[in-house]
Design an enzyme around this catalytic site. Structure first.
Site, PDB file in Angstrom:
ATOM      1  N   GLY A 172       1.229   1.893  -1.544  1.00  0.00           N
ATOM      2  CA  GLY A 172       2.358   1.832  -0.485  1.00  0.00           C
ATOM      3  C   GLY A 172       3.429   2.777  -0.559  1.00  0.00           C
ATOM      4  N   ASP A 173       4.236   2.795   0.586  1.00  0.00           N
ATOM      5  CA  ASP A 173       5.416   3.759   0.320  1.00  0.00           C
ATOM      6  C   ASP A 173       4.905   5.203   0.314  1.00  0.00           C
ATOM      7  OD1 ASP A 173       6.984   1.564  -0.122  1.00  0.00           O
ATOM      8  OD2 ASP A 173       6.768   1.549  -2.230  1.00  0.00           O
ATOM      9  N   GLY A 188       4.671   6.798   3.145  1.00  0.00           N
ATOM     10  CA  GLY A 188       5.230   7.616   4.308  1.00  0.00           C
ATOM     11  C   GLY A 188       4.619   7.307   5.635  1.00  0.00           C
ATOM     12  N   LYS A 189       3.920   6.185   5.606  1.00  0.00           N
ATOM     13  CA  LYS A 189       3.411   5.794   6.952  1.00  0.00           C
ATOM     14  C   LYS A 189       4.173   5.961   8.335  1.00  0.00           C
ATOM     15  CE  LYS A 189       2.136   1.889   4.857  1.00  0.00           C
ATOM     16  NZ  LYS A 189       2.190   1.989   3.434  1.00  0.00           N
ATOM     17  N   GLY A 190       5.455   5.420   8.074  1.00  0.00           N
ATOM     18  CA  GLY A 190       6.136   5.538   9.386  1.00  0.00           C
ATOM     19  C   GLY A 190       6.317   7.047  10.014  1.00  0.00           C
ATOM     20  N   GLY A 220       8.284  -1.559   4.097  1.00  0.00           N
ATOM     21  CA  GLY A 220       9.444  -0.856   4.628  1.00  0.00           C
ATOM     22  C   GLY A 220       9.024   0.289   5.223  1.00  0.00           C
ATOM     23  N   HIS A 221       9.283   0.468   6.440  1.00  0.00           N
ATOM     24  CA  HIS A 221       8.700   1.742   6.960  1.00  0.00           C
ATOM     25  C   HIS A 221       9.928   2.560   7.768  1.00  0.00           C
ATOM     26  CE1 HIS A 221       4.688  -0.247   7.406  1.00  0.00           C
ATOM     27  NE2 HIS A 221       5.104   0.148   6.211  1.00  0.00           N
ATOM     28  N   ARG A 277      -4.894 -23.885   5.393  1.00  0.00           N
ATOM     29  CA  ARG A 277      -4.777 -24.857   6.834  1.00  0.00           C
ATOM     30  C   ARG A 277      -3.713 -25.602   6.925  1.00  0.00           C
ATOM     31  NH1 ARG A 277     -10.387 -26.203   5.480  1.00  0.00           N
ATOM     32  NH2 ARG A 277      -9.459 -25.642   3.573  1.00  0.00           N
ATOM     33  N   GLN A 319       1.313  -1.910   3.503  1.00  0.00           N
ATOM     34  CA  GLN A 319       0.943  -2.095   2.025  1.00  0.00           C
ATOM     35  C   GLN A 319      -0.220  -0.852   2.037  1.00  0.00           C
ATOM     36  OE1 GLN A 319       1.469  -5.341   3.634  1.00  0.00           O
ATOM     37  NE2 GLN A 319       3.257  -4.678   2.652  1.00  0.00           N
TER      38      GLN A 319
HETATM   39  P1  IMO Z   1       4.723  -0.625   2.490  1.00  0.00           P
HETATM   40  O1  IMO Z   1       4.216  -1.053   3.846  1.00  0.00           O
HETATM   41  C1  IMO Z   1       5.035  -0.930  -1.686  1.00  0.00           C
HETATM   42  C2  IMO Z   1       3.889  -4.641  -3.716  1.00  0.00           C
HETATM   43  C3  IMO Z   1       4.942  -5.318  -4.328  1.00  0.00           C
HETATM   44  C4  IMO Z   1       4.166  -6.228  -5.528  1.00  0.00           C
HETATM   45  C5  IMO Z   1       2.827  -6.560  -4.697  1.00  0.00           C
HETATM   46  C6  IMO Z   1       2.979  -8.049  -4.315  1.00  0.00           C
HETATM   47  O2  IMO Z   1       6.334  -0.259   2.675  1.00  0.00           O
HETATM   48  O3  IMO Z   1       4.219   0.488   1.757  1.00  0.00           O
HETATM   49  P2  IMO Z   1       4.220  -9.145  -2.159  1.00  0.00           P
HETATM   50  O4  IMO Z   1       5.680  -9.222  -2.060  1.00  0.00           O
HETATM   51  O5  IMO Z   1       3.350  -8.431  -1.254  1.00  0.00           O
HETATM   52  O6  IMO Z   1       3.532 -10.433  -2.402  1.00  0.00           O
HETATM   53  O7  IMO Z   1       3.981  -8.245  -3.456  1.00  0.00           O
HETATM   54  O8  IMO Z   1       2.915  -5.756  -3.617  1.00  0.00           O
HETATM   55  N1  IMO Z   1       4.218  -4.419  -2.168  1.00  0.00           N
HETATM   56  C7  IMO Z   1       4.313  -3.213  -1.706  1.00  0.00           C
HETATM   57  N2  IMO Z   1       4.644  -2.061  -2.548  1.00  0.00           N
HETATM   58  N3  IMO Z   1       5.160  -0.826  -0.257  1.00  0.00           N
HETATM   59  C8  IMO Z   1       4.820  -2.088   0.067  1.00  0.00           C
HETATM   60  O9  IMO Z   1       4.878  -1.729   1.700  1.00  0.00           O
HETATM   61  C9  IMO Z   1       4.600  -3.312  -0.199  1.00  0.00           C
HETATM   62  N4  IMO Z   1       4.277  -4.533  -0.053  1.00  0.00           N
HETATM   63  C10 IMO Z   1       3.988  -5.042  -1.188  1.00  0.00           C
HETATM   64  O10 IMO Z   1       5.875  -4.811  -4.978  1.00  0.00           O
HETATM   65  O11 IMO Z   1       3.639  -5.257  -6.493  1.00  0.00           O
HETATM   66 MG    MG Z   2       7.630  -0.171   0.663  1.00  0.00          MG
END
Ligand code: IMO
Ligand code: MG
Length: 425
Positions: free
Chosen positions: A14-15, A17-19, A42-43, A146, A225
């Site tokens: 994740g993170d 920089g998909k935005g 978080g985008h 369900r 993610q």
């Molecule tokens: P974007 O779309 C980074 C991580 C959490 C944790 C694991 C499970 O911004 O890339 P959860 O709350 O989903 O059950 O947490 O997944 N995680 C992310 N890390 N960017 C994200 O989204 C994330 N969404 C979930 O930190 O390790």
């Molecule tokens: Mg994130």
């Protein structure tokens, strides 16, 4: 001619920089869609110097020409949804008639958030996942079990009964495990107010999506993610609770693979991770700290400092295979360009041999040591460069090595935080 769906997926944790790439495709797309996850994402997009941080709505919605769809695979916290709607209207960006929320998307209730926190506490230090505490896991669990509440129920007269059942189940669990029980009445009333705001946007998005595709509309699917956080293909159990890789686009929207256009895998020229779990190319020295500061690696969703390290080509090859990537979008080339030396992971040393195939087995990963190739940094200011061939030689060598290893072309390069700091190849 039938339209197509370009997909933007994160390749690691994740993170990535998909935005930024999503924003670029949105310039020519007609529809921006989210298919998985919830407000754990978080985008951030920066438009005319103004920063918009989205957690739930597809970030393409900042473009007033775009139709935004929150498809069935998404889990929705209505409070966050309403805040994001307000963030847009406060900036004079109207969403009137251009937001559709799937009737099949599931609702995140306050008891899911409470359950997320309770489960993490019960897992203890050794087993905790480090979730975002947004109720994501328990909402998807209820869906699979369900017992979930779909948007169609949320905006109907049946909501109250469904919510009471959920509170009842959760409170039995909380009480049995020594946690305080949750207040019910006030929350239900608050949620009924939210439902009134959400209701006009709730619709059968499957029919809508196919109608728009038949009309020749161009979609961008904004992945949330990333592959190594995917419930099946990630580093389980340190994953999220949805399929963040390509399969989740189909099950999360009702689009078939036949409708896919470009499939972008988004990476950074360095890497980062939040939460627990194995991360082979993590740099625990001061260089890792330096990367965190240069790249501002602090969570958009939770504010947590991110773990930082190097780009991992073993994992990228895995992400390319699973997702059928047709293009790579690499962000933060400027970040590694500020370093003297850049490491690139081209293999894992495991039990005395070098492996280049990724496996998500946590014990395997914990015992892998990265094999690095080193590249020269010190790129100088590259933020204004608009053509790949104008990049410094050291940067070109680095990019070519990535393409060679994974056999996927780089089609986008991020060279700074602003929208304009990019190279389209
Ligand atoms: P974007 O779309 C980074 C991580 C959490 C944790 C694991 C499970 O911004 O890339 P959860 O709350 O989903 O059950 O947490 O997944 N995680 C992310 N890390 N960017 C994200 O989204 C994330 N969404 C979930 O930190 O390790
Ligand atoms: Mg994130």
């Amino acid at each position: 001619m039938r339209g197509k769906v370009d997909v933007v997926l994160g390749c690691f944790f994740g993170d990535e920089g998909k935005g930024k790439i999503n924003d670029l495709i949105s310039e020519t797309a007609d529809v921006s869609m989210r298919c998985t996850g919830g407000n754990n994402a978080g985008h951030t997009v920066v438009v005319n110097g103004k920063k918009f941080a989205f957690h739930l709505l597809p970030s393409g919605i900042v473009n007033p020409k775009i139709m935004a769809i929150v498809a069935n695979g998404v889990v929705i916290n209505p409070e966050v949804m309403i805040e994001e709607m307000k963030m847009l209207t406060d900036s004079n960006i109207s969403i009137e008639g251009r937001l559709a929320i799937s009737d099949k998307a599931h609702l995140i209730m306050p008891y899911h958030v409470a359950m997320d926190k309770a489960l993490e506490e019960l897992r203890g230090e050794k087993r905790k996942i480090g979730t975002t505490n947004r109720g994501i896991g328990p909402t998807y669990s209820d869906k699979a079990q369900r017992d979930g509440i779909r948007m169609e129920t949320f905006v109907s007269d049946n909501f109250e009964e469904a919510a009471r059942d959920g509170y009842k189940r959760t409170n039995i669990f909380l009480k049995a495990n020594g946690f305080p029980e949750l207040e019910v009445e006030e929350s239900i009333q608050k949620y009924k107010e939210y439902a009134k705001v959400i209701k006009p946007f709730v619709t059968d998005t499957v029919t809508l999506i196919h109608k728009l595709l038949d009309e020749g509309k161009h979609f961008v699917c904004e992945g949330a993610q990333a592959t190594l956080l995917d419930l099946d293909f990630g580093t389980y159990p340190y994953v999220t609770s949805s399929n963040a890789s390509i399969g989740g686009v189909c099950t999360g929207s009702g689009v078939s693979p036949k409708d896919f256009g470009e499939i972008y895998g988004v990476i950074k020229a360095h890497s980062s991770k939040v939460g627990e779990g194995p991360y082979v190319t993590e740099d625990l020295t001061e260089v890792g700290d330096l990367i965190r500061e240069i790249a501002h690696e602090y969570g958009v969703t939770t504010g947590r400092p991110r773990r930082c390290g190097w780009l991992d080509l073993v994992a990228l090859k895995y992400a390319a295979r699973i997702n059928g990537l047709t293009a790579i979008a690499i962000n933060h080339l400027d970040t590694v360009g500020k370093l003297e030396k850049i490491k690139l992971c081209v293999g894992y040393e495991y039990n005395g041999t070098v492996v280049t195939d990724y496996s998500t087995n946590v014990d395997f990963l914990k015992n892998c040591k990265p094999v690095y190739e080193e590249f020269e940094g010190n790129y100088g200011d590259i933020s204004k460069i608009s053509k790949r061939e104008d990049l410094p030689e050291n940067a070109k060598k680095y990019l070519t090595r990535i393409e060679e290893f994974v056999n996927v072309p780089i089609k986008f390069i991020g060279t700074g935080a602003d929208r304009e700091n990019r190279i389209i190849c």
